[in-house]
Design a protein around this motif. Structure first.
Motif, PDB file in Angstrom:
ATOM      1  N   ALA A   1     -74.634  71.483   2.747  1.00 29.50           N
ATOM      2  CA  ALA A   1     -74.913  71.941   4.106  1.00 29.50           C
ATOM      3  C   ALA A   1     -75.258  70.764   5.026  1.00 29.50           C
ATOM      4  O   ALA A   1     -74.867  70.734   6.196  1.00 29.50           O
ATOM      5  CB  ALA A   1     -76.052  72.955   4.093  1.00 29.50           C
ATOM      6  N   TRP A   2     -75.975  69.773   4.482  1.00 30.78           N
ATOM      7  CA  TRP A   2     -76.317  68.603   5.284  1.00 30.78           C
ATOM      8  C   TRP A   2     -75.093  67.722   5.545  1.00 30.78           C
ATOM      9  O   TRP A   2     -74.978  67.105   6.603  1.00 30.78           O
ATOM     10  CB  TRP A   2     -77.435  67.812   4.628  1.00 30.78           C
ATOM     11  CG  TRP A   2     -78.787  68.383   4.960  1.00 30.78           C
ATOM     12  CD1 TRP A   2     -79.533  69.250   4.201  1.00 30.78           C
ATOM     13  CD2 TRP A   2     -79.535  68.150   6.155  1.00 30.78           C
ATOM     14  NE1 TRP A   2     -80.706  69.573   4.848  1.00 30.78           N
ATOM     15  CE2 TRP A   2     -80.729  68.907   6.049  1.00 30.78           C
ATOM     16  CE3 TRP A   2     -79.329  67.384   7.288  1.00 30.78           C
ATOM     17  CZ2 TRP A   2     -81.703  68.902   7.049  1.00 30.78           C
ATOM     18  CZ3 TRP A   2     -80.295  67.377   8.294  1.00 30.78           C
ATOM     19  CH2 TRP A   2     -81.460  68.132   8.165  1.00 30.78           C
ATOM     20  N   ILE A   3     -74.171  67.667   4.601  1.00 34.91           N
ATOM     21  CA  ILE A   3     -72.917  66.942   4.859  1.00 34.91           C
ATOM     22  C   ILE A   3     -72.178  67.603   6.015  1.00 34.91           C
ATOM     23  O   ILE A   3     -71.688  66.921   6.938  1.00 34.91           O
ATOM     24  CB  ILE A   3     -72.041  66.913   3.590  1.00 34.91           C
ATOM     25  CG1 ILE A   3     -72.679  66.011   2.519  1.00 34.91           C
ATOM     26  CG2 ILE A   3     -70.628  66.425   3.934  1.00 34.91           C
ATOM     27  CD1 ILE A   3     -71.999  66.089   1.159  1.00 34.91           C
ATOM     28  N   ASP A   4     -72.108  68.924   6.001  1.00 33.26           N
ATOM     29  CA  ASP A   4     -71.431  69.641   7.088  1.00 33.26           C
ATOM     30  C   ASP A   4     -72.142  69.402   8.420  1.00 33.26           C
ATOM     31  O   ASP A   4     -71.499  69.297   9.470  1.00 33.26           O
ATOM     32  CB  ASP A   4     -71.379  71.135   6.777  1.00 33.26           C
ATOM     33  CG  ASP A   4     -70.493  71.450   5.577  1.00 33.26           C
ATOM     34  OD1 ASP A   4     -69.651  70.593   5.208  1.00 33.26           O
ATOM     35  OD2 ASP A   4     -70.654  72.542   4.988  1.00 33.26           O
TER      36      ASP A   4
ATOM     37  N   LEU B   1     -69.842  66.639  -4.542  1.00 29.23           N
ATOM     38  CA  LEU B   1     -70.396  66.293  -3.240  1.00 29.23           C
ATOM     39  C   LEU B   1     -69.683  65.092  -2.623  1.00 29.23           C
ATOM     40  O   LEU B   1     -69.432  65.066  -1.416  1.00 29.23           O
ATOM     41  CB  LEU B   1     -71.896  66.028  -3.367  1.00 29.23           C
ATOM     42  CG  LEU B   1     -72.759  67.267  -3.601  1.00 29.23           C
ATOM     43  CD1 LEU B   1     -74.197  66.872  -3.899  1.00 29.23           C
ATOM     44  CD2 LEU B   1     -72.709  68.201  -2.389  1.00 29.23           C
ATOM     45  N   VAL B   2     -69.363  64.096  -3.441  1.00 26.16           N
ATOM     46  CA  VAL B   2     -68.607  62.953  -2.918  1.00 26.16           C
ATOM     47  C   VAL B   2     -67.238  63.433  -2.430  1.00 26.16           C
ATOM     48  O   VAL B   2     -66.780  63.064  -1.337  1.00 26.16           O
ATOM     49  CB  VAL B   2     -68.442  61.848  -3.978  1.00 26.16           C
ATOM     50  CG1 VAL B   2     -67.619  60.689  -3.419  1.00 26.16           C
ATOM     51  CG2 VAL B   2     -69.801  61.341  -4.454  1.00 26.16           C
ATOM     52  N   GLY B   3     -66.600  64.268  -3.224  1.00 24.29           N
ATOM     53  CA  GLY B   3     -65.303  64.807  -2.824  1.00 24.29           C
ATOM     54  C   GLY B   3     -65.394  65.630  -1.555  1.00 24.29           C
ATOM     55  O   GLY B   3     -64.511  65.542  -0.683  1.00 24.29           O
ATOM     56  N   HIS B   4     -66.454  66.416  -1.416  1.00 23.29           N
ATOM     57  CA  HIS B   4     -66.617  67.235  -0.210  1.00 23.29           C
ATOM     58  C   HIS B   4     -66.820  66.357   1.020  1.00 23.29           C
ATOM     59  O   HIS B   4     -66.245  66.631   2.087  1.00 23.29           O
ATOM     60  CB  HIS B   4     -67.804  68.183  -0.384  1.00 23.29           C
ATOM     61  CG  HIS B   4     -68.073  69.030   0.825  1.00 23.29           C
ATOM     62  ND1 HIS B   4     -67.195  69.986   1.280  1.00 23.29           N
ATOM     63  CD2 HIS B   4     -69.123  69.037   1.698  1.00 23.29           C
ATOM     64  CE1 HIS B   4     -67.680  70.566   2.365  1.00 23.29           C
ATOM     65  NE2 HIS B   4     -68.850  70.001   2.647  1.00 23.29           N
ATOM     66  N   ALA B   5     -67.628  65.310   0.881  1.00 26.71           N
ATOM     67  CA  ALA B   5     -67.867  64.413   2.017  1.00 26.71           C
ATOM     68  C   ALA B   5     -66.560  63.778   2.490  1.00 26.71           C
ATOM     69  O   ALA B   5     -66.274  63.725   3.687  1.00 26.71           O
ATOM     70  CB  ALA B   5     -68.884  63.338   1.633  1.00 26.71           C
ATOM     71  N   LEU B   6     -65.757  63.301   1.560  1.00 27.77           N
ATOM     72  CA  LEU B   6     -64.491  62.666   1.919  1.00 27.77           C
ATOM     73  C   LEU B   6     -63.516  63.667   2.523  1.00 27.77           C
ATOM     74  O   LEU B   6     -62.846  63.376   3.517  1.00 27.77           O
ATOM     75  CB  LEU B   6     -63.898  61.988   0.691  1.00 27.77           C
ATOM     76  CG  LEU B   6     -64.672  60.777   0.158  1.00 27.77           C
ATOM     77  CD1 LEU B   6     -64.115  60.351  -1.193  1.00 27.77           C
ATOM     78  CD2 LEU B   6     -64.618  59.616   1.156  1.00 27.77           C
TER      79      LEU B   6
END
Length: 247
Positions: free
Chosen positions: A191-194, A227-232
């Motif tokens: 959620a914080w990445i978004d 999470l790394v994949g989601h950020a990218l």
């Protein structure tokens, strides 16, 4: 066996940490073309030096490892801590190694002279491995106005554990961090990445051990990989703390 330490969780402690955020500020100078996520690790259990680093490397990224040299090779509640050779290997692989005190001391409760001795020893130990130790994270997130001022003289940035994103003008002496820890760690971090994407901001995530059965302060390799994949995939750059601030 190194046992868990309980920082000050009283109302006075919470107010002290919040008051510290109002003092001794140093504004960040950021001009971000894209949102950025930094994946950071505290204390550095051996699992973080191996599985944590590997999860980032699989995506072509590096992390920032806040290291306590006094813990090298010792056993603790998060498993064995990485030794000097393992930290040296992280540096050779392009990861950033930063400071976290020698013996994981509470910066608020440690007298200024004793804290300087501890920091000198940690910086020297990491320097012998090739680390510049330009940046620092407060152990336990414990900070006071006095310790914040003292540490700001030594390091280019200081990271805490209060949640938030970083934008231009925010305080380099008490940067926020979001933990990837506990049963809801992945959901919260995602959620914080978004949010960082929506704000075009810089997000600093942190965790501790990275293993299949993590401590309450860690996560699994699979969670970190996702999470790394989601950020990218969300359009973020993944950079170390030093890379963000040197830019």
């Amino acid at each position: 066996m190194i046992k868990p330490y309980t920082p000050d969780v009283s109302l006075a402690g919470k107010l002290r940490r919040r008051f510290a955020r109002m003092t001794h500020k140093r504004p960040a100078r950021l001009d971000l073309a894209r949102p950025i996520v930094s994946f950071t690790f505290d204390d550095i259990p051996a699992s973080a030096a191996h599985a944590g680093a590997e999860a980032l490397e699989q995506h072509g990224a590096c992390g920032t490892f806040y290291v306590c040299a006094g813990l090298f090779g010792k056993e603790g509640h998060m498993g064995r801590f990485a030794d000097a050779a393992e930290i040296g290997d992280l540096i050779l692989r392009g990861h950033e190694v930063a400071g976290h005190t020698l013996n994981h001391v509470d910066c608020h409760r440690t007298a200024p002279a004793a804290l300087d001795v501890d920091l000198d020893a940690n910086d020297a130990a990491l320097g012998a491995l090739g680390a510049a130790s330009l940046h620092f994270a407060y152990p336990y997130g414990e900070v006071s106005p006095r310790s914040k001022k003292q540490l700001a003289r030594r390091y280019a940035s200081l990271r805490g554990v209060h949640k938030g994103t970083v934008r231009n003008g925010d305080d380099l002496n008490q940067l926020p961090g979001v933990g990837i820890e506990g049963p809801d760690g992945e959901t919260i971090a995602r959620a914080w990445i978004d949010r960082a994407v929506a704000e075009k901001a810089w997000l600093i995530l942190y965790t501790h051990d990275v293993r299949e059965a993590p401590s309450p302060w860690g996560c699994t390799p699979e969670v970190l990989d996702r999470l790394v994949g989601h950020a990218l995939a969300a359009g973020c750059e993944v950079r170390t703390v030093s890379e963000v601030l040197s830019a």
